[in-house]
Design an enzyme around this catalytic site. Structure first.
Site, PDB file in Angstrom:
ATOM      1  N   ASP A  53      36.371  38.386  -0.301  1.00 40.69           N
ATOM      2  CA  ASP A  53      37.756  38.778  -0.015  1.00 40.69           C
ATOM      3  C   ASP A  53      38.454  37.744   0.869  1.00 40.69           C
ATOM      4  OD1 ASP A  53      36.462  39.288   2.397  1.00 40.69           O
ATOM      5  OD2 ASP A  53      37.125  41.373   2.571  1.00 40.69           O
ATOM      6  N   GLU A  54      37.653  36.832   1.473  1.00 42.30           N
ATOM      7  CA  GLU A  54      38.274  35.837   2.369  1.00 42.30           C
ATOM      8  C   GLU A  54      39.191  34.878   1.618  1.00 42.30           C
ATOM      9  OE1 GLU A  54      35.992  34.096   5.457  1.00 42.30           O
ATOM     10  OE2 GLU A  54      34.823  35.903   5.792  1.00 42.30           O
ATOM     11  N   TYR A  89      35.162  27.480   4.769  1.00 39.68           N
ATOM     12  CA  TYR A  89      34.329  28.356   3.920  1.00 39.68           C
ATOM     13  C   TYR A  89      35.182  29.041   2.858  1.00 39.68           C
ATOM     14  CZ  TYR A  89      32.177  32.739   2.441  1.00 39.68           C
ATOM     15  OH  TYR A  89      31.727  33.797   1.680  1.00 39.68           O
ATOM     16  N   LYS A 147      35.168  28.697  -1.305  1.00 40.61           N
ATOM     17  CA  LYS A 147      34.932  29.811  -2.236  1.00 40.61           C
ATOM     18  C   LYS A 147      36.137  29.968  -3.182  1.00 40.61           C
ATOM     19  CE  LYS A 147      31.895  32.399  -2.255  1.00 40.61           C
ATOM     20  NZ  LYS A 147      30.576  32.354  -2.957  1.00 40.61           N
TER      21      LYS A 147
HETATM   22  P1  NAD Z   1      23.260  33.856   2.835  1.00 39.13           P
HETATM   23  O1  NAD Z   1      23.752  32.696   3.621  1.00 39.13           O
HETATM   24  O2  NAD Z   1      22.479  34.928   3.490  1.00 39.13           O
HETATM   25  O3  NAD Z   1      22.362  33.332   1.614  1.00 39.13           O
HETATM   26  C1  NAD Z   1      22.725  32.217   0.840  1.00 39.13           C
HETATM   27  C2  NAD Z   1      21.504  31.783   0.060  1.00 39.13           C
HETATM   28  O4  NAD Z   1      21.891  30.659  -0.755  1.00 39.13           O
HETATM   29  C3  NAD Z   1      20.351  31.298   0.946  1.00 39.13           C
HETATM   30  O5  NAD Z   1      19.124  31.844   0.495  1.00 39.13           O
HETATM   31  C4  NAD Z   1      20.358  29.784   0.762  1.00 39.13           C
HETATM   32  O6  NAD Z   1      19.058  29.193   0.879  1.00 39.13           O
HETATM   33  C5  NAD Z   1      20.902  29.655  -0.642  1.00 39.13           C
HETATM   34  N1  NAD Z   1      21.531  28.345  -0.871  1.00 39.13           N
HETATM   35  C6  NAD Z   1      22.419  27.705  -0.065  1.00 39.13           C
HETATM   36  N2  NAD Z   1      22.732  26.512  -0.573  1.00 39.13           N
HETATM   37  C7  NAD Z   1      22.064  26.401  -1.761  1.00 39.13           C
HETATM   38  C8  NAD Z   1      21.991  25.414  -2.756  1.00 39.13           C
HETATM   39  N3  NAD Z   1      22.678  24.265  -2.646  1.00 39.13           N
HETATM   40  N4  NAD Z   1      21.202  25.645  -3.834  1.00 39.13           N
HETATM   41  C9  NAD Z   1      20.490  26.795  -3.955  1.00 39.13           C
HETATM   42  N5  NAD Z   1      20.506  27.755  -3.020  1.00 39.13           N
HETATM   43  C10 NAD Z   1      21.290  27.575  -1.930  1.00 39.13           C
HETATM   44  O7  NAD Z   1      24.546  34.447   2.117  1.00 39.13           O
HETATM   45  P2  NAD Z   1      24.887  35.956   1.712  1.00 39.13           P
HETATM   46  O8  NAD Z   1      25.524  36.631   2.865  1.00 39.13           O
HETATM   47  O9  NAD Z   1      23.697  36.548   1.066  1.00 39.13           O
HETATM   48  O10 NAD Z   1      26.023  35.703   0.624  1.00 39.13           O
HETATM   49  C11 NAD Z   1      25.699  35.568  -0.766  1.00 39.13           C
HETATM   50  C12 NAD Z   1      26.971  35.332  -1.544  1.00 39.13           C
HETATM   51  O11 NAD Z   1      27.855  36.426  -1.357  1.00 39.13           O
HETATM   52  C13 NAD Z   1      27.744  34.092  -1.107  1.00 39.13           C
HETATM   53  O12 NAD Z   1      28.271  33.495  -2.274  1.00 39.13           O
HETATM   54  C14 NAD Z   1      28.866  34.621  -0.227  1.00 39.13           C
HETATM   55  O13 NAD Z   1      29.984  33.780  -0.293  1.00 39.13           O
HETATM   56  C15 NAD Z   1      29.129  35.956  -0.888  1.00 39.13           C
HETATM   57  N6  NAD Z   1      29.654  37.027  -0.031  1.00 39.13           N
HETATM   58  C16 NAD Z   1      29.005  37.380   1.125  1.00 39.13           C
HETATM   59  C17 NAD Z   1      29.475  38.445   1.873  1.00 39.13           C
HETATM   60  C18 NAD Z   1      28.790  38.885   3.151  1.00 39.13           C
HETATM   61  O14 NAD Z   1      29.311  39.756   3.847  1.00 39.13           O
HETATM   62  N7  NAD Z   1      27.634  38.365   3.501  1.00 39.13           N
HETATM   63  C19 NAD Z   1      30.621  39.142   1.462  1.00 39.13           C
HETATM   64  C20 NAD Z   1      31.271  38.737   0.287  1.00 39.13           C
HETATM   65  C21 NAD Z   1      30.766  37.690  -0.453  1.00 39.13           C
HETATM   66  O1  DAU Z   2      34.596  39.236   4.144  1.00 35.91           O
HETATM   67  C1  DAU Z   2      33.499  38.688   3.490  1.00 35.91           C
HETATM   68  C2  DAU Z   2      32.845  37.639   4.369  1.00 35.91           C
HETATM   69  O2  DAU Z   2      32.222  38.333   5.436  1.00 35.91           O
HETATM   70  C3  DAU Z   2      31.845  36.779   3.622  1.00 35.91           C
HETATM   71  O3  DAU Z   2      32.512  36.040   2.640  1.00 35.91           O
HETATM   72  C4  DAU Z   2      31.117  35.837   4.580  1.00 35.91           C
HETATM   73  O4  DAU Z   2      30.102  35.122   3.888  1.00 35.91           O
HETATM   74  C5  DAU Z   2      30.480  36.674   5.674  1.00 35.91           C
HETATM   75  O5  DAU Z   2      29.836  35.827   6.618  1.00 35.91           O
HETATM   76  C6  DAU Z   2      31.528  37.538   6.371  1.00 35.91           C
HETATM   77  O6  DAU Z   2      32.464  36.717   7.106  1.00 35.91           O
HETATM   78  P1  DAU Z   2      32.991  37.112   8.570  1.00 35.91           P
HETATM   79  O7  DAU Z   2      33.451  35.897   9.238  1.00 35.91           O
HETATM   80  O8  DAU Z   2      33.914  38.267   8.515  1.00 35.91           O
HETATM   81  O9  DAU Z   2      31.589  37.649   9.197  1.00 35.91           O
HETATM   82  P2  DAU Z   2      30.892  37.425  10.621  1.00 35.91           P
HETATM   83  O10 DAU Z   2      29.716  38.348  10.659  1.00 35.91           O
HETATM   84  O11 DAU Z   2      30.663  35.993  10.921  1.00 35.91           O
HETATM   85  O12 DAU Z   2      31.991  37.960  11.621  1.00 35.91           O
HETATM   86  C7  DAU Z   2      32.505  39.282  11.506  1.00 35.91           C
HETATM   87  C8  DAU Z   2      33.568  39.448  12.593  1.00 35.91           C
HETATM   88  O13 DAU Z   2      32.921  39.433  13.876  1.00 35.91           O
HETATM   89  C9  DAU Z   2      34.585  38.332  12.635  1.00 35.91           C
HETATM   90  O14 DAU Z   2      35.853  38.863  12.987  1.00 35.91           O
HETATM   91  C10 DAU Z   2      34.106  37.413  13.755  1.00 35.91           C
HETATM   92  C11 DAU Z   2      33.419  38.368  14.714  1.00 35.91           C
HETATM   93  N1  DAU Z   2      32.271  37.802  15.467  1.00 35.91           N
HETATM   94  C12 DAU Z   2      31.282  37.193  14.777  1.00 35.91           C
HETATM   95  C13 DAU Z   2      30.196  36.651  15.450  1.00 35.91           C
HETATM   96  C14 DAU Z   2      29.107  35.938  14.668  1.00 35.91           C
HETATM   97  C15 DAU Z   2      32.213  37.957  16.848  1.00 35.91           C
HETATM   98  O15 DAU Z   2      33.103  38.544  17.476  1.00 35.91           O
HETATM   99  N2  DAU Z   2      31.133  37.413  17.506  1.00 35.91           N
HETATM  100  C16 DAU Z   2      30.126  36.755  16.870  1.00 35.91           C
HETATM  101  O16 DAU Z   2      29.188  36.255  17.538  1.00 35.91           O
END
Ligand code: NAD
Ligand code: DAU
Length: 339
Positions: free
Chosen positions: A126-127, A153, A157
């Site tokens: 959603d970012e 980031y 995406k």
């Molecule tokens: P994560 O960072 O936990 O995991 C990413 C994985 O990708 C890792 O295992 C890493 O080793 C692998 N990776 C990184 N670079 C690579 C490369 N060049 N080749 C092969 N593997 C590689 O991330 P996540 O939180 O599990 O997110 C997964 C996907 O979901 C991402 O595309 C992210 O943008 C998307 N997403 C995450 C969230 C969230 O809240 N975490 C929300 C919405 C979308």
């Molecule tokens: O919305 C989807 C996204 O959510 C994904 O695309 C990203 O991969 C995922 O990392 C996440 O992004 P955010 O930046 O929202 O997540 P994060 O956990 O880093 O931070 C959540 C909120 O908390 C954000 O407003 C920043 C704040 N934060 C984060 C950290 C790590 C703090 O206040 N302190 C912290 O130490």
């Protein structure tokens, strides 16, 4: 079906592997991951015992390795979770985000075209829509909200999403895209808000809240995201984007206080630190499209999901303690030391 899951050793990719192994008994799953700092094979320990799962180590930007894999396996579906995913790291060094998130997606799509994979799903965020104001709770992201990114980031995406859409239009590439809100649950790397706050609270360390902690995120339990991705991958319309989120908006400060309360720790551990550069204020997903077209809505309420998540981190201390005692300790010092 034979399904390729990239990024399978990360947080959501690994949860998706377990979802497929537990719920889709006719499918064979190949997991592909470069095992960057965020990838952890320990997470897949149970999956690796399944005869329906195989792990392949590799980088999605490595064209030769990717093409060999596609030639050998002849996948029915590719789901691309692999990415650099942490906003703060992208602010420190955007390069690897552009390489993996944009060029890696291109490499996978080129291989999918060459070996005629019938279905490709791009996991996005959603970012890509930027942020919403706090004083307009009526506004939410829909699939037609303009792309308007804030961090390297989210820009990487969004670039990948545009490339996927260009491949659909130009080459008739059979892809779908999903854009999800913030996930939480088991196996999340402890650099992200919820696991970081749990780990610090348990160690009686300061809980670093950026700015005033008023930023809002729309939290979704990771298994609900996996169910949604599976539905889009099987039944979503080719060329379409689906937003995934849960009508579960919460302020960071309230999440942090809730974690402290659940762990019986004092609020005096909260430390307000310098804000994230370009910090997005509010995310909120309107899930009408996926709900009406594919019958998906989140099934885990935040009140239950957060308890399950805290319990998981309590029961799996060795998993995250190994991470925070290793290379990650240097990152933590660099990011938070003088903040
Ligand atoms: P994560 O960072 O936990 O995991 C990413 C994985 O990708 C890792 O295992 C890493 O080793 C692998 N990776 C990184 N670079 C690579 C490369 N060049 N080749 C092969 N593997 C590689 O991330 P996540 O939180 O599990 O997110 C997964 C996907 O979901 C991402 O595309 C992210 O943008 C998307 N997403 C995450 C969230 C969230 O809240 N975490 C929300 C919405 C979308
Ligand atoms: O919305 C989807 C996204 O959510 C994904 O695309 C990203 O991969 C995922 O990392 C996440 O992004 P955010 O930046 O929202 O997540 P994060 O956990 O880093 O931070 C959540 C909120 O908390 C954000 O407003 C920043 C704040 N934060 C984060 C950290 C790590 C703090 O206040 N302190 C912290 O130490």
């Amino acid at each position: 079906m034979k399904i390729l899951v990239t990024g399978c050793a990360g947080f959501i990719g690994a949860n998706h592997i377990y979802y497929l192994l537990d719920n889709c008994k006719d499918d064979e799953v190949v997991g592909f991951d470069a095992l960057t700092y965020a990838g952890n094979l320990e997470t897949l320990e149970t999956a690796i015992k399944s005869p329906r799962f195989r792990f392949v180590k590799g980088d999605i930007t490595d064209r030769e390795t990717v093409e060999k894999l596609f030639e050998k396996e002849r996948f029915d579906v590719v789901i691309n979770f692999a990415a650099e995913s942490h906003v703060d790291r992208s602010i420190e060094d955007p390069s690897v985000f552009l390489r993996t998130n944009i060029l890696g997606t291109q490499t996978l799509m080129d291989a999918a075209r060459k070996y005629e994979v019938p279905r490709f799903h791009q996991v996005s965020t959603d970012e890509v829509y930027g942020d919403l104001p706090l004083d307009r709770p009526d506004l939410m992201f829909t699939e037609t909200t303009p792309i308007h990114t804030s961090s390297p980031y989210s820009a990487s995406k969004a670039s990948a999403d545009l490339l996927v859409q260009a491949y659909c239009r130009t080459y008739g590439f059979p892809a779908t895209i999903s854009r999800c809100s913030n996930n939480y649950g088991p196996y999340q790397f402890p650099e992200k808000l919820i696991p970081l706050m749990i780990a610090n609270a348990l160690a009686d360390k300061p809980l670093p809240v950026y700015g005033e902690g008023l930023n809002v995120r729309d939290w979704l339990y990771v298994e609900d995201h996996c169910i949604a991705v599976d539905k889009v991958m099987r039944h979503g319309k080719i060329g379409e984007v689906y937003n995934i989120g849960g009508h579960n908006e919460m302020r960071n400060i309230d999440i942090v206080k809730l974690i402290l309360e659940k762990l019986g720790k004092p609020e005096s551990l909260i430390t307000f630190v310098t804000d994230r550069k370009g910090h997005d204020m509010r995310y909120a997903i309107d899930p009408t499209k996926i709900s009406e077209e594919l019958g998906w809505l989140p099934s885990t309420a935040f009140a239950d999901g957060i308890v399950k998540t805290i319990d998981w981190y309590l029961a799996n201390k060795p998993w995250w303690e190994r991470i925070i005692s290793g290379e990650y300790a240097k990152y933590y010092e660099q990011m938070y030391g003088s903040r």
